[in-house]
Design a protein around this motif. Structure first.
Motif, mmCIF file in Angstrom:
data_model
loop_
_atom_site.group_PDB
_atom_site.id
_atom_site.type_symbol
_atom_site.label_atom_id
_atom_site.label_comp_id
_atom_site.label_asym_id
_atom_site.label_seq_id
_atom_site.Cartn_x
_atom_site.Cartn_y
_atom_site.Cartn_z
ATOM 1 N N VAL A 116 -15.293 -13.564 -3.503
ATOM 2 C CA VAL A 116 -14.669 -13.679 -4.821
ATOM 3 C C VAL A 116 -15.195 -14.914 -5.546
ATOM 4 O O VAL A 116 -15.464 -14.875 -6.746
ATOM 5 N N ASP B 159 -10.653 -3.876 -3.066
ATOM 6 C CA ASP B 159 -10.559 -5.327 -3.100
ATOM 7 C C ASP B 159 -11.708 -5.936 -2.326
ATOM 8 O O ASP B 159 -12.383 -5.261 -1.534
ATOM 9 N N TRP B 160 -11.940 -7.227 -2.567
ATOM 10 C CA TRP B 160 -12.921 -7.965 -1.787
ATOM 11 C C TRP B 160 -12.377 -8.193 -0.383
ATOM 12 O O TRP B 160 -11.169 -8.202 -0.157
ATOM 13 N N GLU B 161 -13.287 -8.416 0.557
ATOM 14 C CA GLU B 161 -12.872 -8.654 1.938
ATOM 15 C C GLU B 161 -12.634 -10.128 2.213
ATOM 16 O O GLU B 161 -11.725 -10.485 2.972
ATOM 17 N N GLN C 88 -5.110 -6.271 -10.699
ATOM 18 C CA GLN C 88 -5.778 -6.613 -9.444
ATOM 19 C C GLN C 88 -4.877 -6.350 -8.243
ATOM 20 O O GLN C 88 -5.337 -5.856 -7.203
ATOM 21 N N GLU C 89 -3.598 -6.670 -8.371
ATOM 22 C CA GLU C 89 -2.667 -6.428 -7.273
ATOM 23 C C GLU C 89 -2.545 -4.942 -6.968
ATOM 24 O O GLU C 89 -2.503 -4.530 -5.801
ATOM 25 N N LYS D 263 -12.537 -14.314 0.602
ATOM 26 C CA LYS D 263 -12.404 -15.098 -0.628
ATOM 27 C C LYS D 263 -13.745 -15.722 -1.042
ATOM 28 O O LYS D 263 -13.961 -16.000 -2.228
ATOM 29 N N ARG E 87 0.837 -1.204 0.000
ATOM 30 C CA ARG E 87 0.000 0.000 0.000
ATOM 31 C C ARG E 87 0.872 1.255 0.000
ATOM 32 O O ARG E 87 0.606 2.206 -0.749
ATOM 33 N N ASN F 115 -8.700 -13.433 -10.152
ATOM 34 C CA ASN F 115 -8.875 -12.742 -8.870
ATOM 35 C C ASN F 115 -8.943 -13.750 -7.722
ATOM 36 O O ASN F 115 -8.330 -13.558 -6.663
ATOM 37 N N ARG G 299 -5.642 -3.620 -5.306
ATOM 38 C CA ARG G 299 -5.642 -4.062 -3.909
ATOM 39 C C ARG G 299 -4.737 -3.169 -3.058
ATOM 40 O O ARG G 299 -5.023 -2.914 -1.885
ATOM 41 N N ARG H 56 -5.598 -15.204 -6.882
ATOM 42 C CA ARG H 56 -4.799 -14.276 -6.073
ATOM 43 C C ARG H 56 -5.153 -14.423 -4.597
ATOM 44 O O ARG H 56 -4.274 -14.381 -3.728
ATOM 45 N N PHE H 57 -6.432 -14.612 -4.299
ATOM 46 C CA PHE H 57 -6.871 -14.720 -2.908
ATOM 47 C C PHE H 57 -6.376 -16.005 -2.240
ATOM 48 O O PHE H 57 -6.234 -16.051 -1.021
#
Length: 267
Positions: free
Chosen positions: A170, A163-165, A154-155, A167, A122, A211, A158, A214-215
């Motif tokens: 997703v 991003d989703w919280e 996506q990275e 998986k 971040r 995606n 994020r 990635r999770f």
């Protein structure tokens, strides 16, 4: 009269100086090296990068070492060519990357605190925006292969909290996209389809699968390449077994080929 090659060195700094000296010799005396431009070696660099990727996936350390050297040569070559027009030098390149790393790691070289690698990512993206990037996605090369590009997009999203919280969310998106694709392309329906819509929904489905990968910490590019290699190995076994039995694949039934394919799966 032949030149005396620089002697082998025992330290990183001296070894790098040796490479620079050899590059100077080649650029001044080798007909091929003298002709090269930034553009002419570009495609060779791409080829070397793929060769390094192959070596990494094969876990072939001697080959990895060789390919890392080839890529390092290319980087030195670019800097040498640029120095001839006073665009930049290898010293500029090295100082530039050192300065960037120092600036983008304030948790190491300043008093910024981080809890984990997610905080580091971040901070990295936020610092890039402060450096002048207009978009978080601006650093994703347009020419990247689509599968790799989707992962990078996506990275980076994020990295700024988009991003989703969970998986499970997703996976629900994967199932949603699968249903939307099936609505556009029903495998049991022989009617013609709207190709553009089906293509769009298939793209959405792939994006959502990447995606999800990635999770669960799966690199989709690596996963697909390993499947490619597995298929190649099994198919080549199938070809070999067919020849041993005096047959050509195009003359065999699918059931006959499946016998050898199932053998290959047990290897």
């Amino acid at each position: 009269m032949p030149l005396t090659p620089p002697a082998s060195a025992s330290t990183p700094a001296a070894s790098f100086e040796r490479l620079l000296a050899i590059m100077d010799d080649l650029r001044a005396n080798c007909p091929w090296d003298k002709k090269q431009t930034l553009e002419s070696i570009r495609h060779l660099t791409i080829e070397e990068t793929y060769e390094l990727s192959d070596a990494i996936l094969s876990a072939d350390m001697p080959e990895i070492k060789k390919e890392v050297g080839d890529i390092m040569l290319h980087l030195v070559f670019y800097a040498k060519i640029a120095s001839e027009t006073n665009a930049f030098t290898i010293t500029d390149v090295l100082n530039g990357i050192c300065d960037k790393l120092i600036n983008r790691h304030p948790h190491i070289y300043s008093d910024t605190e981080v809890n984990d690698d997610a905080d580091v990512k971040r901070n990295w993206e936020q610092i890039k925006l402060k450096e002048g990037n207009k978009s978080v996605l601006g650093g994703v090369p347009a020419s990247l292969p689509a599968l790799v590009k989707a992962s990078r997009i996506q990275e980076k999203a994020r990295g700024v909290g988009f991003d989703w919280e969970e998986k499970s969310q997703v996976w629900e998106k994967v199932e949603e996209e699968m249903q939307e694709f099936k609505n556009e392309f029903n495998a049991e329906d022989e009617n013609s389809i709207d190709h553009d819509k089906a293509e769009s929904e298939f793209g959405d489905l792939l994006f959502s699968l990447i995606n999800y990968a990635r999770f669960i910490n799966i690199n989709p590019e690596d996963a697909l390449e390993k499947t490619n290699r597995k298929f190649i190995k099994r198919f080549q076994y199938l070809e070999t077994r067919a020849r041993e039995n005096g047959k050509q694949l195009q003359d065999m039934t699918l059931a006959e080929m499946d016998v050898f394919w199932n053998e290959a799966k047990k290897l």
